[in-house]
Design an enzyme around this catalytic site. Sequence first.
Site, PDB file in Angstrom:
ATOM      1  N   ARG A 129       5.346  -7.668  -5.961  1.00  0.00           N
ATOM      2  CA  ARG A 129       4.527  -8.144  -7.514  1.00  0.00           C
ATOM      3  C   ARG A 129       5.875  -8.450  -8.178  1.00  0.00           C
ATOM      4  O   ARG A 129       6.058  -8.742  -9.365  1.00  0.00           O
ATOM      5  CB  ARG A 129       4.108  -7.785  -8.609  1.00  0.00           C
ATOM      6  CG  ARG A 129       4.018  -6.295  -8.093  1.00  0.00           C
ATOM      7  CD  ARG A 129       2.770  -5.669  -8.945  1.00  0.00           C
ATOM      8  NE  ARG A 129       2.834  -4.315  -9.021  1.00  0.00           N
ATOM      9  CZ  ARG A 129       1.490  -3.059  -9.571  1.00  0.00           C
ATOM     10  NH1 ARG A 129       1.269  -4.142 -10.747  1.00  0.00           N
ATOM     11  NH2 ARG A 129       2.237  -1.862  -9.860  1.00  0.00           N
ATOM     12  N   LYS A 135       8.484  -7.358 -13.366  1.00  0.00           N
ATOM     13  CA  LYS A 135       7.401  -6.690 -12.738  1.00  0.00           C
ATOM     14  C   LYS A 135       5.880  -7.812 -12.979  1.00  0.00           C
ATOM     15  O   LYS A 135       5.398  -7.756 -14.121  1.00  0.00           O
ATOM     16  CB  LYS A 135       7.399  -5.249 -12.991  1.00  0.00           C
ATOM     17  CG  LYS A 135       6.465  -4.789 -12.047  1.00  0.00           C
ATOM     18  CD  LYS A 135       6.573  -3.259 -12.584  1.00  0.00           C
ATOM     19  CE  LYS A 135       5.540  -2.633 -12.421  1.00  0.00           C
ATOM     20  NZ  LYS A 135       4.958  -0.720 -11.593  1.00  0.00           N
ATOM     21  N   ASP A 174      -2.045  -8.773  -6.165  1.00  0.00           N
ATOM     22  CA  ASP A 174      -2.156 -10.405  -6.712  1.00  0.00           C
ATOM     23  C   ASP A 174      -0.986 -10.829  -6.873  1.00  0.00           C
ATOM     24  O   ASP A 174      -0.827 -11.245  -7.778  1.00  0.00           O
ATOM     25  CB  ASP A 174      -3.305 -10.094  -7.385  1.00  0.00           C
ATOM     26  CG  ASP A 174      -3.437  -9.082  -7.887  1.00  0.00           C
ATOM     27  OD1 ASP A 174      -1.994  -8.268  -8.270  1.00  0.00           O
ATOM     28  OD2 ASP A 174      -4.991  -9.488  -9.084  1.00  0.00           O
ATOM     29  N   GLY A 175      -0.115  -9.616  -6.562  1.00  0.00           N
ATOM     30  CA  GLY A 175       1.272 -10.210  -7.297  1.00  0.00           C
ATOM     31  C   GLY A 175       1.451 -10.073  -8.736  1.00  0.00           C
ATOM     32  O   GLY A 175       2.146 -10.413  -9.855  1.00  0.00           O
ATOM     33  N   ARG A 193      16.361   1.253  -2.358  1.00  0.00           N
ATOM     34  CA  ARG A 193      15.470   2.251  -2.459  1.00  0.00           C
ATOM     35  C   ARG A 193      15.398   2.624  -0.583  1.00  0.00           C
ATOM     36  O   ARG A 193      15.247   2.391  -0.084  1.00  0.00           O
ATOM     37  CB  ARG A 193      13.403   2.629  -2.761  1.00  0.00           C
ATOM     38  CG  ARG A 193      12.900   1.425  -2.429  1.00  0.00           C
ATOM     39  CD  ARG A 193      12.702   0.463  -2.571  1.00  0.00           C
ATOM     40  NE  ARG A 193      13.110  -0.286  -4.240  1.00  0.00           N
ATOM     41  CZ  ARG A 193      12.044  -0.367  -4.670  1.00  0.00           C
ATOM     42  NH1 ARG A 193      10.835   0.371  -4.342  1.00  0.00           N
ATOM     43  NH2 ARG A 193      12.280  -0.613  -5.995  1.00  0.00           N
ATOM     44  N   ASP A 199       9.408   4.202  -0.608  1.00  0.00           N
ATOM     45  CA  ASP A 199       9.396   3.672  -0.712  1.00  0.00           C
ATOM     46  C   ASP A 199       9.924   3.574  -2.949  1.00  0.00           C
ATOM     47  O   ASP A 199       9.946   2.568  -3.478  1.00  0.00           O
ATOM     48  CB  ASP A 199       8.458   2.784  -0.755  1.00  0.00           C
ATOM     49  CG  ASP A 199       7.371   2.798  -0.932  1.00  0.00           C
ATOM     50  OD1 ASP A 199       6.565   3.661  -0.507  1.00  0.00           O
ATOM     51  OD2 ASP A 199       6.755   1.969  -1.293  1.00  0.00           O
ATOM     52  N   ASN A 200       9.225   4.370  -3.380  1.00  0.00           N
ATOM     53  CA  ASN A 200       9.614   4.824  -4.746  1.00  0.00           C
ATOM     54  C   ASN A 200      10.694   6.161  -4.829  1.00  0.00           C
ATOM     55  O   ASN A 200      10.940   6.818  -5.993  1.00  0.00           O
ATOM     56  CB  ASN A 200       8.636   5.328  -5.581  1.00  0.00           C
ATOM     57  CG  ASN A 200       7.073   4.415  -4.887  1.00  0.00           C
ATOM     58  OD1 ASN A 200       7.893   3.619  -5.268  1.00  0.00           O
ATOM     59  ND2 ASN A 200       5.840   5.285  -5.449  1.00  0.00           N
ATOM     60  N   ASP A 213       9.868   3.278  -9.821  1.00  0.00           N
ATOM     61  CA  ASP A 213       8.279   2.664 -10.161  1.00  0.00           C
ATOM     62  C   ASP A 213       6.907   3.888 -10.509  1.00  0.00           C
ATOM     63  O   ASP A 213       6.609   4.529 -10.039  1.00  0.00           O
ATOM     64  CB  ASP A 213       8.258   2.667  -9.052  1.00  0.00           C
ATOM     65  CG  ASP A 213       8.850   1.343  -7.892  1.00  0.00           C
ATOM     66  OD1 ASP A 213       9.226   0.788  -8.721  1.00  0.00           O
ATOM     67  OD2 ASP A 213       8.564   1.299  -6.616  1.00  0.00           O
TER      68      ASP A 213
END
Length: 634
Positions: free
Chosen positions: A137, A158, A170-171, A229, A330-331, A340
């Site tokens: 998103r 974001k 849903d983005g 990342r 990923d963070n 994030d």
Amino acid sequence: MTTSTPQGAVGGTSINDIPKTWNFTSKLPADALYPTPAESHKTARDEIGPRMVRNAIFTWVRPQTVKDPELLAVSPAAMRDLGIQPGDEKNPDFVATVAGNKIQGWNEEKGKGGYPWAQCYGGFQFGSWAGQLGDGRAISLFETTNPDTGVRYELQLKGAGLTPYSRFADGKAVLRSSIREFVVSEALNALGIPSTRALSLTLLPHEKVRRETREPGAIVARFAQSWLRIGNFDILRARGDRKLIRQLATYIAEDVFGGWEALPARLENPDKPSESPTTRRGVPSEKIEGPPESAENRFTRLYREIVRRNALTVAKWQAYGFMNGVLNTDNTSLFGLSIDFGPFAFMDNFDPQYTPNHDDVMLRYNYRNQPSIIWWNLVRLGEALGELMGAGDTVDTETFIVDGIEEDNSKDVIARAEKLITQTGEEYKAVFLGEYKRLMSARLGLKNYKDGDFDRLFSELLEVMELLELDFNLFFRRLSAVRLSELETEKAREDKASVFFYQDGVTGLGGEEEGRKRVGAYLDRWRQRILEDWGDGSTISDEADAQRTEAMKKVNPSFIPRSWILDEIIRRVEKENDRDVLGRVMTMALHPFEDNWAGREFDGKTYEGDKDEETRWIADVPRQGRAMQCSCSS
């Protein structure tokens, strides 16, 4: 590294006119389904949705347009650091850009120019491989370099809509979590903690987003020196994409970190990094350093740079009691940024087992575990870069580049990579501890760290805080204001101990009487060390003690955006249509070390503020507001 333009500096230009580049997309491979921006742009926006993407670092994708966006707030510090002039937030083009309705750099008539994109990455979530993740998103708009500082940032939205990486989501982003990220991003930066930043917060009045309930939608315009990342390498390693691993690593060294020569040289003794001199830099890219069994090539130097940056950042988290809440790979930023923000929090009453994430039932990401979890993530990065590191002086041979490791050499390559990762682990610990000692010494008002301080002052203080359930950051701020002349006798020290207790008393073990004794004994040890550093060992002048107080106030914040404060702000914005509160909390977050704010001058302007509100926000945490938790849902 936290980088800002000088406070009070006024200048800049409009968001339309700030310099813009698209280095990331010009140097790395795009999703083959949309090989050019034009291919993506001519595709109906609702046709660009979740799917698997291979052999690519990103996908060209524009934000979804939104109706009647309402700009709720901007960060003056972010405007300044991006080189955007004050007042430009009132420009319709500014609002359209940060809401995703205007694509900066794109020529609609010619069908060419700079274009937005979303990254492809994977990740280990709660220790398990999660497959392809990516910017589900978040959509990056462009890069911009502030001409006054020379710092380049990548601006990203974001909550800007579906991308190929949205998976089952849903983005979108809800207002609740967007407020939290908007405030904490700027608060961390103001505290000196490396962090991604937040430029603006925009409400989408016609978007209702379903989470646990239906909530208002929002967009945060955020920026960072890099949004890459560890997960970017995770997905490539999982797919065996050797070529892209090398290409991405080269991009990071040359484009993000400023060149191979900017990376750290081999330590004098990598097995004992704490005993090695300060790290040199300026090593030519092709140079190999060290004996064959642990030879360091440029990819090892890149790995060590990423590790060192993250060690410094997590040390700052621990020293200031900040918890990310979801430290998946990923963070975890390759640039060493806090990134994030979901169920994050600052520590209230000290509890090393505390996690702000109520979904983290195993306490994997609690306060105590953060340093070891970041290292666990960095080992995953080491595994992705392991072939390049282990190759040593053969890393640039045609045989290695094309075919990889030869079977005859595989054991040596694996052994070398393992050795280098192990040595880098020792470096991680040394850098972390060095920074943690420096910060804790400063927070306690010490000029120098001495052997014994860790056990007698740092660890002992945390033990007292935990046993008595004392507030972590309030303790340091209140200690800053204590005069040594108030601590000359045992009774005086025990009497003074009460300033560190919540108004509802000592809630931990032993009650108030035991609490006074424990804190009093600690204050005695602390007083002796202050006398050593600021006095002659037995006495201290009033002038020197006042200097010590001022030094402590510069590193011990009066205001931090605690969870209960953020919950109050969310309620007031969502339910009471209060917009002004966002500007007030941002002013306090950007100037966290002040004693007061209302009526003061900041950045050349008199700040009206709300004295009653700020007095509440820097006082004791209400009992029901302590150690709050929230979900990953945002």
